[in-house]
Write a protein that holds these residues in place. Structure first.
Motif, PDB file in Angstrom:
ATOM      1  N   ALA A  59     -23.504 -16.098 -37.176  1.00  0.00           N
ATOM      2  CA  ALA A  59     -22.270 -16.668 -37.723  1.00  0.00           C
ATOM      3  C   ALA A  59     -21.493 -17.387 -36.634  1.00  0.00           C
ATOM      4  O   ALA A  59     -21.737 -17.188 -35.449  1.00  0.00           O
ATOM      5  CB  ALA A  59     -21.409 -15.561 -38.325  1.00  0.00           C
ATOM      6  N   TYR A  98     -16.768 -18.309 -40.146  1.00  0.00           N
ATOM      7  CA  TYR A  98     -15.781 -17.341 -40.638  1.00  0.00           C
ATOM      8  C   TYR A  98     -14.477 -17.464 -39.853  1.00  0.00           C
ATOM      9  O   TYR A  98     -14.401 -18.119 -38.811  1.00  0.00           O
ATOM     10  CB  TYR A  98     -16.319 -15.915 -40.487  1.00  0.00           C
ATOM     11  N   ASP A 148     -11.699 -12.162 -38.378  1.00  0.00           N
ATOM     12  CA  ASP A 148     -12.771 -11.246 -38.789  1.00  0.00           C
ATOM     13  C   ASP A 148     -13.781 -10.985 -37.681  1.00  0.00           C
ATOM     14  O   ASP A 148     -14.758 -10.259 -37.879  1.00  0.00           O
ATOM     15  CB  ASP A 148     -13.504 -11.812 -40.011  1.00  0.00           C
ATOM     16  N   TYR A 203     -14.411  -7.129 -36.464  1.00  0.00           N
ATOM     17  CA  TYR A 203     -15.063  -6.370 -37.524  1.00  0.00           C
ATOM     18  C   TYR A 203     -16.518  -6.801 -37.685  1.00  0.00           C
ATOM     19  O   TYR A 203     -17.421  -5.975 -37.713  1.00  0.00           O
ATOM     20  CB  TYR A 203     -14.288  -6.556 -38.845  1.00  0.00           C
ATOM     21  N   TYR A 204     -16.736  -8.109 -37.748  1.00  0.00           N
ATOM     22  CA  TYR A 204     -18.083  -8.640 -37.986  1.00  0.00           C
ATOM     23  C   TYR A 204     -19.050  -8.250 -36.867  1.00  0.00           C
ATOM     24  O   TYR A 204     -20.172  -7.812 -37.116  1.00  0.00           O
ATOM     25  CB  TYR A 204     -18.034 -10.167 -38.129  1.00  0.00           C
ATOM     26  N   GLU A 258     -19.769  -4.473 -37.024  1.00  0.00           N
ATOM     27  CA  GLU A 258     -20.480  -4.113 -38.247  1.00  0.00           C
ATOM     28  C   GLU A 258     -21.941  -4.570 -38.200  1.00  0.00           C
ATOM     29  O   GLU A 258     -22.831  -3.873 -38.680  1.00  0.00           O
ATOM     30  CB  GLU A 258     -19.766  -4.790 -39.434  1.00  0.00           C
ATOM     31  N   ASN A 259     -22.184  -5.738 -37.604  1.00  0.00           N
ATOM     32  CA  ASN A 259     -23.530  -6.326 -37.610  1.00  0.00           C
ATOM     33  C   ASN A 259     -24.298  -6.127 -36.303  1.00  0.00           C
ATOM     34  O   ASN A 259     -25.346  -6.703 -36.087  1.00  0.00           O
ATOM     35  CB  ASN A 259     -23.453  -7.821 -37.934  1.00  0.00           C
TER      36      ASN A 259
END
Lengths: 233, 233
Positions: free
Chosen positions: B116, B135, B139, B142-143, B146-147
């Motif tokens: 991303a 994005y 974010d 978090y992204y 999370e990933n």
């Protein structure tokens, strides 16, 4: 090295010169007049003897016990790097990368003026990026020779890079700065500097992986010798 | 180096590893099974002893008189460079440079997957470059967590680079690949690799200027010693 003899300077030394240049420029802005090899080394993360050795390649700058004259050394390194004359550049390839490079103001600040971009795409030809016009590829040779351009940037896809280098080999350009991820050849009279982005990424990857790797190597050695020692960072 | 001891490898050696990796990959594609240090050196422009010294940093690969097993050495260097695991990347900054990097297929081919891009510009957020979504900067933390993203690319203007590094220092990212022309700091746990485009351009400029420079230095020495000698290339 015998007296009077001039030795070719190693690429490793050359690649450190921009760092000296930048650091001395910053000292100059702070009105620092003199700097020792120790102090220069401390700022740059080299040893003092490395600094003296590097600079000795280009003549005798420092004075034992007095250090270097900042302004004089700055100007001398600028001359060595060819920054005392303005360089005229064109960018071949006006895609995303070419446009990004055209927008990068740091080059101009150091005397590298981007005059024009060239592309085969009729949608791009005639447009402008910042104040840099995009011209037709067919006009490249004429433009470069007419305007005494000395550096051409290759910012086309890898499949087109050698083709562009072939065209440039017919011009009076003296240097090619190649961003395509492939080596290009432009004959004996043109210096090519390749930007290997992937190498830089792989170096990052190595450094992220280093501690694990060192442990693995140590375990391997341990098996062989029954003895292991990992040095502190 | 005592037996069993693992020495940290110099950055100069590390920066040569991608070249070995690439060269061995090409030999492998040509179904070459073994290669000598002489031959590897010839292709890469290093001496044979340089090749042996470089590779000895990572264990004993070659066999006296038999050379290296190409496939084994290729795989070993891939492991050393961390290429045996996939890396997940995000690009911070979806301007021209970020978009150019997102379009560069060579990274993915080597296991660096761009998941991303992130930007503050509402016109860019929600768009896609190739198949990479853009994005909102808010974010990012978090992204990334999370990933399990391990590499973040900084492709924002220099004024914003440290700010981005500060945000990344709060994530689980392990490496930063920084394209902004300024050094950034992201704390002790994150490795930063800076891409110094200007240094590469200055190196080109130096090399274009080298023969003139060497003449000038020779003349200087001549004045001092009455003796001049310029070595052949």
């Amino acid at each position: 090295m015998g007296s009077g003899e001039v030795k070719r300077v190693s690429l490793a030394v050359i690649r450190r010169l921009p760092k000296y240049h930048k650091c001395l420029g910053e000292l100059l802005q702070k009105n620092v007049e003199r700097v020792s090899s120790q102090e220069l080394g401390r700022i740059l993360g080299f040893t003092a003897s490395q600094v003296r050795q590097d600079l000795n390649n280009f003549g005798e700058f420092g004075q034992q016990g007095y250090g270097y004259n900042v302004e004089q050394l700055y100007n001398e390194i600028a001359k060595i790097l060819g920054l005392n004359t303005e360089h005229k550049m064109v960018i071949v390839g006006a895609g995303k990368l070419g446009q990004a490079l055209a927008g990068y103001r740091d080059f101009e600040r150091h005397g590298f003026k981007i005059l024009a971009m060239f592309d085969v795409d009729p949608h791009l030809v005639g447009s402008k990026v910042r104040d840099v016009p995009v011209y037709d590829m067919n006009d490249l040779i004429y433009y470069v020779n007419e305007n005494e351009v000395d550096i051409a940037v290759i910012a086309v896809p890898r499949e087109r890079a050698q083709e562009v280098a072939d065209i440039l080999s017919k011009t009076l350009v003296k240097g090619i700065w190649n961003f395509a991820p492939v080596e290009v050849d432009a004959g004996p009279n043109i210096i090519v500097e390749n930007v290997h982005l992937l190498d830089s990424l792989l170096t990052l990857s190595y450094r992220m992986n280093e501690s694990k790797l060192m442990e693995r190597l140590a375990r391997k050695n341990e098996k062989k010798t029954g003895f292991v020692k990992i040095p502190a960072e």
